[in-house]
Design an enzyme around this catalytic site. Structure first.
Site, PDB file in Angstrom:
ATOM      1  N   ASN A 211       0.859  -1.140   0.007  1.00  0.00           N
ATOM      2  CA  ASN A 211      -0.101  -0.102  -0.091  1.00  0.00           C
ATOM      3  C   ASN A 211       0.894   1.317  -0.100  1.00  0.00           C
ATOM      4  OD1 ASN A 211       0.842   0.437   2.807  1.00  0.00           O
ATOM      5  ND2 ASN A 211      -1.033  -0.767   3.724  1.00  0.00           N
ATOM      6  N   ARG A 212       0.301   2.470   0.155  1.00  0.00           N
ATOM      7  CA  ARG A 212       0.972   3.705  -0.218  1.00  0.00           C
ATOM      8  C   ARG A 212       2.161   3.883   1.053  1.00  0.00           C
ATOM      9  NH1 ARG A 212      -1.189   8.518  -2.061  1.00  0.00           N
ATOM     10  NH2 ARG A 212      -3.301   7.760  -1.884  1.00  0.00           N
ATOM     11  N   GLU A 214       3.392   1.542   2.989  1.00  0.00           N
ATOM     12  CA  GLU A 214       4.379   0.267   2.791  1.00  0.00           C
ATOM     13  C   GLU A 214       5.424   0.573   1.641  1.00  0.00           C
ATOM     14  OE1 GLU A 214       1.660  -3.365   4.523  1.00  0.00           O
ATOM     15  OE2 GLU A 214       1.737  -2.776   2.303  1.00  0.00           O
ATOM     16  N   ASP A 281      -6.437  -7.814   1.100  1.00  0.00           N
ATOM     17  CA  ASP A 281      -6.459  -9.087   0.785  1.00  0.00           C
ATOM     18  C   ASP A 281      -7.582  -9.603  -0.444  1.00  0.00           C
ATOM     19  OD1 ASP A 281      -5.169 -10.047   3.168  1.00  0.00           O
ATOM     20  OD2 ASP A 281      -7.020 -10.482   4.251  1.00  0.00           O
TER      21      ASP A 281
END
Length: 517
Positions: A211-212, A214, A281
């Site tokens: 994600n952003r 991470e 997920d």
């Protein structure tokens, strides 16, 4: 965005064989009415009425895949306890092969318990989460048994999905041997990574879905614009030897840098977000399904956007059935066709007065469309303008261009400009597929337009910080966003005008030609 073509692509998914590896979690939910503040302490008193157990972590990815009608095998570790038995039973209930699911007597099954309160009949909200877990790496003997249960079977699968929640299963050794084995056997392997500054453990995977935050931690790149997301995705792709660079951007969609370095962003439609739990997920499951079916990465990410969007509309972790995804794609395809038909019939609505445009914007917002606004002189329309407008349009559903009038351009650029009159400039902009509406304005700034139209996103091309964009304070005041997109280097109207000047073509003559035109 929805289209008949994307719906047709979805119908090609088939029923791929998927191996899911990672940290299995049991999610427990306690629902009830949040009635009052306790007399014992300053906390909300929850009167419980419903309790549920659901699959989480890698087990939830398995569940999502079963909802999408994939054939699923699960590999991982649970505790030798009642919660572990519950995980096995829930997986069996949905038809997941758990033959590679091992028990570890030295640890409990990871459990996340959520308390969900309702107040005065309103939508339920999570009040508290309690985690029970051990994060130590699994013992070497268990690691070896797990590898043996997977490596000899890799060619049985169309794709491998790794769901790493940093609970001990995805050790560096296990990941290295699994990734190398998948590469050797020609099986795509996709990773949903942990939050970390070092992703070397995933080197050689087909791709990842950070994600952003991470991606920011792993690359050191602050992701505020599509260009930032592209740089982060490409850096991850190159540094980790991935085939595809992907960054998920929550409400901004997903960014993709392909094998050849080409970059695209796939925005999401506006929607009511009740709970982001499980969205990552769901994205992993759908991208994995699509890659297993040999669907091109751009369409894979668009399908993942749709599926993850349905997930955030639910409370807690919820399975999205394949038919529900299909139905949403049907609705979006119909909407896209209606939009195309409306545009074909209403070309007169492209260049409009402000009052008329304000009414159109209200119609767009009621239909759930994201309105993007940009402004400029757009004198001598060139490739830089076209590229910039296309990128701006990609951030939403409707692009409005505020166009400086001739008098406004003269005040900004001098008496020899514009080279092209306002009527012709507006007509050329309206002819671009990326542009939905054009509105002329005489003011020095677009503030009045922004205050009247209240677009969702204000876009400017260049190297500005968002806080340097003219009008940012207007947009921020009502909760909108400001995005800065890149420009084509070395191309500008000023340079084009300068190249046209010769000994027999003065600034004054250019001004006369413009007035005559």
């Amino acid at each position: 965005m929805g289209s008949p073509e994307l719906l047709a692509t979805f119908e090609r998914l088939g029923h791929p064989r998927v191996l899911v590896v990672g940290d299995l979690i049991l999610d427990r939910y306690t629902f009830g009415d949040a009635e009052r503040v306790s007399q014992e302490a300053p906390v909300i008193l929850l009167r419980a009425d419903v309790r549920e157990a659901r699959l989480g972590g890698a087990a939830n990815v398995c569940n999502m895949l079963r909802g999408l009608e994939a054939q699923v095998t699960c590999a991982g570790v649970v505790g030798n306890d009642r919660d572990g038995e519950t995980v096995r039973q829930l997986l069996g209930d949905v038809g997941v092969d758990s033959s590679s699911l091992l028990a570890d007597r030295s640890r409990p099954t990871t459990v996340k318990e959520r308390f969900i309160g309702r107040a005065q009949g309103r939508h339920p909200h999570q009040m508290l989460r309690v985690d029970s877990e051990v994060r130590d790496p699994i013992p070497a003997s268990l690691e070896q048994r797990l590898l043996e249960s997977m490596l000899d079977r890799l060619t049985e699968f169309d794709v491998v999905l790794v769901s790493d929640y940093s609970k001990g299963v995805c050790t560096p050794t296990l990941l290295r041997r699994l990734i190398d084995g998948a590469r050797q056997d020609g099986v795509a392997l996709l990773v949903d990574p942990i939050r970390s500054h070092d992703y070397a453990r995933y080197r050689g995977a087909t791709s990842m879905t950070p994600n952003r935050l991470e991606a920011e931690m792993a690359t050191g790149i602050r992701i505020q614009t599509p260009a930032d997301a592209f740089r982060a995705a490409d850096q991850l792709r190159r540094d980790l030897e991935l085939e595809l660079g992907i960054v998920t951007l929550d409400r901004d969609g997903m960014a993709l840098v392909d094998r050849d370095g080409s970059a695209n962003i796939f925005p999401t439609r506006p929607r009511a977000v009740y709970d982001i739990t499980g969205a990552g997920d769901m994205a992993l499951a759908m991208i994995g399904m699509a890659l297993a079916a040999q669907i091109p990465p751009p369409q894979a990410l668009q399908l993942a956007n749709v599926a993850a969007g349905l997930e955030v509309e639910k409370v807690g972790v919820a399975v999205i059935p394949r038919e529900e995804v299909r139905q949403r794609l049907v609705e979006e395809a119909r909407s896209a066709e209606a939009d195309r038909a409306a545009k074909a019939l209403d070309q007169q609505d492209k260049v409009v007065e402000l009052d008329r445009l304000a009414a159109l914007v209200e119609d767009h917002k009621r239909a759930g469309r994201t309105v993007v606004f940009t402004n400029g002189c757009f004198d001598l329309l060139h490739v830089g303008h076209v590229s910039y407008l296309a990128e701006a349009r990609g951030l939403g559903d409707i692009l409005i261009v505020g166009l400086n009038s001739d008098e406004s351009v003269r005040r900004l650029k001098g008496p020899s400009r514009p080279v092209i009159g306002q009527h012709d400039r507006a007509t050329m902009l309206a002819a671009l597929a990326a542009v939905d509406h054009v509105v002329l304005f005489d003011d020095a700034t677009p503030h009045r337009l922004l205050e009247c139209l209240r677009p969702d996103i204000l876009v400017k091309g260049g190297t500005y910080a968002p806080a340097e964009v003219v009008g940012h304070e207007v947009v921020a005041a009502y909760g909108g966003r400001v995005c800065v997109v890149g420009l084509v280097e070395g191309v500008s109207t000023t340079k084009i005008v300068a190249s046209l000047k010769g000994p027999h073509f003065s600034n004054a003559q250019m001004g006369q030609r413009t007035e005559a035109a």
